[in-house]
Design an enzyme around this catalytic site. Structure first.
Site, PDB file in Angstrom:
ATOM      1  N   GLY A 139       0.836  -1.212   0.000  1.00 36.99           N
ATOM      2  CA  GLY A 139       0.000   0.000   0.000  1.00 36.99           C
ATOM      3  C   GLY A 139       0.863   1.252   0.000  1.00 36.99           C
ATOM      4  O   GLY A 139       1.855   1.316   0.726  1.00 36.99           O
ATOM      5  N   ARG A 142       1.070  -5.427  -5.586  1.00 34.83           N
ATOM      6  CA  ARG A 142       1.122  -6.590  -4.693  1.00 34.83           C
ATOM      7  C   ARG A 142       1.257  -7.780  -5.633  1.00 34.83           C
ATOM      8  O   ARG A 142       0.306  -8.149  -6.299  1.00 34.83           O
ATOM      9  CB  ARG A 142      -0.153  -6.670  -3.840  1.00 34.83           C
ATOM     10  CG  ARG A 142      -0.229  -5.529  -2.820  1.00 34.83           C
ATOM     11  CD  ARG A 142      -1.458  -5.595  -1.951  1.00 34.83           C
ATOM     12  NE  ARG A 142      -1.381  -4.613  -0.873  1.00 34.83           N
ATOM     13  CZ  ARG A 142      -2.313  -3.694  -0.615  1.00 34.83           C
ATOM     14  NH1 ARG A 142      -3.397  -3.623  -1.344  1.00 34.83           N
ATOM     15  NH2 ARG A 142      -2.159  -2.849   0.381  1.00 34.83           N
ATOM     16  N   ASP A 173       5.416  -5.090   6.236  1.00 34.65           N
ATOM     17  CA  ASP A 173       6.090  -6.342   6.608  1.00 34.65           C
ATOM     18  C   ASP A 173       5.966  -7.427   5.535  1.00 34.65           C
ATOM     19  O   ASP A 173       6.864  -8.263   5.394  1.00 34.65           O
ATOM     20  CB  ASP A 173       5.653  -6.844   7.986  1.00 34.65           C
ATOM     21  CG  ASP A 173       4.159  -6.764   8.214  1.00 34.65           C
ATOM     22  OD1 ASP A 173       3.440  -6.313   7.289  1.00 34.65           O
ATOM     23  OD2 ASP A 173       3.705  -7.146   9.292  1.00 34.65           O
ATOM     24  N   THR A 179       3.456   2.500   6.082  1.00 33.86           N
ATOM     25  CA  THR A 179       2.042   2.105   5.959  1.00 33.86           C
ATOM     26  C   THR A 179       1.236   2.974   6.909  1.00 33.86           C
ATOM     27  O   THR A 179       1.654   3.183   8.056  1.00 33.86           O
ATOM     28  CB  THR A 179       1.779   0.626   6.302  1.00 33.86           C
ATOM     29  OG1 THR A 179       0.360   0.447   6.475  1.00 33.86           O
ATOM     30  CG2 THR A 179       2.463   0.162   7.575  1.00 33.86           C
ATOM     31  N   ASP A 211      -1.230   2.157   8.414  1.00 37.50           N
ATOM     32  CA  ASP A 211      -1.801   1.327   9.479  1.00 37.50           C
ATOM     33  C   ASP A 211      -0.976   1.355  10.776  1.00 37.50           C
ATOM     34  O   ASP A 211      -1.485   1.025  11.833  1.00 37.50           O
ATOM     35  CB  ASP A 211      -1.938  -0.132   9.014  1.00 37.50           C
ATOM     36  CG  ASP A 211      -2.791  -0.250   7.765  1.00 37.50           C
ATOM     37  OD1 ASP A 211      -3.544   0.697   7.471  1.00 37.50           O
ATOM     38  OD2 ASP A 211      -2.697  -1.280   7.072  1.00 37.50           O
ATOM     39  N   ASP A 244       1.286  -0.674  11.726  1.00 37.50           N
ATOM     40  CA  ASP A 244       1.166  -2.017  12.313  1.00 37.50           C
ATOM     41  C   ASP A 244       2.381  -2.898  12.031  1.00 37.50           C
ATOM     42  O   ASP A 244       2.263  -4.117  11.975  1.00 37.50           O
ATOM     43  CB  ASP A 244      -0.110  -2.700  11.779  1.00 37.50           C
ATOM     44  CG  ASP A 244      -0.061  -2.921  10.265  1.00 37.50           C
ATOM     45  OD1 ASP A 244       0.855  -2.384   9.608  1.00 37.50           O
ATOM     46  OD2 ASP A 244      -0.931  -3.632   9.744  1.00 37.50           O
ATOM     47  N   ARG A 283      -6.615  -1.607   8.689  1.00 37.94           N
ATOM     48  CA  ARG A 283      -6.711  -3.082   8.690  1.00 37.94           C
ATOM     49  C   ARG A 283      -7.086  -3.580  10.085  1.00 37.94           C
ATOM     50  O   ARG A 283      -8.066  -3.104  10.625  1.00 37.94           O
ATOM     51  CB  ARG A 283      -5.394  -3.704   8.228  1.00 37.94           C
ATOM     52  CG  ARG A 283      -5.490  -4.329   6.855  1.00 37.94           C
ATOM     53  CD  ARG A 283      -4.184  -4.972   6.471  1.00 37.94           C
ATOM     54  NE  ARG A 283      -3.653  -4.347   5.281  1.00 37.94           N
ATOM     55  CZ  ARG A 283      -4.066  -4.609   4.050  1.00 37.94           C
ATOM     56  NH1 ARG A 283      -5.001  -5.507   3.856  1.00 37.94           N
ATOM     57  NH2 ARG A 283      -3.551  -3.981   3.011  1.00 37.94           N
TER      58      ARG A 283
END
Ligand code: F6P
Length: 320
Positions: free
Chosen positions: A11, A72, A103, A126, A128, A130, A172
């Protein structure tokens, strides 16, 4: 001259462009020949790799997304395509890689390292937030500022009527964006995967508030909970207040990187080039408790993301 290739993968996130620019500038200063990989892992396989010129990276610093584009790629899981990617690098004399992404992208490059021994350095990016091992990933601050602007605007309209607004944020399975946004915009409700919620208690608290004059409500819900639509209906029925849902969506991913994301991009980029020059084969750059550092890819692969305790704790009362 040794070639170093830089790519963005997964992303997109604000801050990727300044990181690309800084890697190119800094690697050149250090006597390396920088290359750009377009379209992420797909470009590595299909040979979309060109030597970086000054023009390629001028005027990109302030732009959101990634000018290198991203993808991706399922093909990268197959050895045959990874070998094709390796041959592309060998043909151009590229011996080092920098990947800006998440990751999943780091794991893919680690597989590539295991196959062919091409060292890489990872820059976490990202919205996120995360990625295990780092407190900060590029793009997060820009996304948070986007969300803040949106919630501030929504509060203007919410407070002009007697209305509740449920705002769904991305992330997410991670509730970081929702928690920080709820705190920084003074939301009344925050539902995230990290905190258990109790609708009965939320109902009691807000009915009391409404009795004391509250005339509008802002609820921030992390997409990972899948609760946004349900909560909107729940508010209508249980708080007897007109309610609307706003799913912020991809607006959170775009936009010009904030000053913080630009500076963090520079820090991560310099650290990544230095890490490769120091001979480390597969380190991920991290920002932990205010200090820039790097960790082995295994740390990222084998641990779970741990959000700052105080953020989780401070937002927990908004879920009950
Ligand atoms: O990982 C970044 C992210 O924006 C998530 O927050 C979101 O769930 C997902 O990507 C959306 O993916 P896509 O852009 O493929 O719809």
């Amino acid at each position: 001259m040794e070639g170093i290739a830089i790519m963005t993968s997964g992303g997109d996130a604000a801050g990727m462009n300044p990181a690309v620019k800084c890697v190119v500038d800094y690697a050149t200063q250090k006597g390396l020949k920088p290359y750009l990989v377009r379209d992420g892992l797909r470009g590595l396989i299909d040979g979309l790799i060109t030597e970086a010129s000054r023009q390629d990276v001028s005027g990109i610093l302030h732009r959101g997304g990634t000018v290198l584009r991203s993808s991706r790629s399922k093909r990268f899981f197959e050895y045959e395509y990874r070998k094709q990617a390796y041959d592309n690098l060998v043909n151009l004399g590229i011996t080092k890689l920098i990947v800006i992404g998440g990751d999943g992208s780091f794991a893919a490059l680690n597989r590539f390292y295991a196959d062919f021994g091409v060292p890489f350095a990872g820059i976490p990016a990202t919205i996120d937030n995360d990625i295990p091992g780092t407190d900060y990933c590029l793009g997060v601050d820009t996304a948070l500022n986007m969300i803040r602007d949106s919630i501030d605007s929504i509060r203007d309209t919410a407070s002009s009527f007697n209305r509740a607004f449920v705002i769904e944020t991305m992330g997410r399975d991670c509730g970081y964006l929702a928690m920080v946004s709820a705190l920084s915009s003074g939301a009344e409700i925050c539902i995230v995967p990290e905190n258990e919620y109790d609708l009965e208690k939320i109902g009691e608290r807000l009915r009391e508030d409404i009795k004391n004059g509250r005339d509008h409500i802002i609820a921030v819900v992390a997409e990972g909970t899948n609760m946004a639509e349900y909560l909107t209906r729940w508010i209508k029925v249980n708080l007897n207040m007109d309610a609307r849902l706003t799913v912020l969506g991809h607006v959170q991913r775009g936009g010009s990187p904030t000053v913080y994301d630009r500076i963090m991009a520079y820090r991560f980029a310099v650290a990544a080039v230095d890490s490769l020059l120091a001979g480390h084969p597969n380190k991920i750059m991290v920002f932990k408790e205010g200090v820039l550092d790097s960790v082995d890819i295994e740390v990222v692969n084998s641990s779970k993301v741990k959000l700052a305790d105080d953020i989780v704790m401070m937002s927990s009362h908004l879920s009950r």
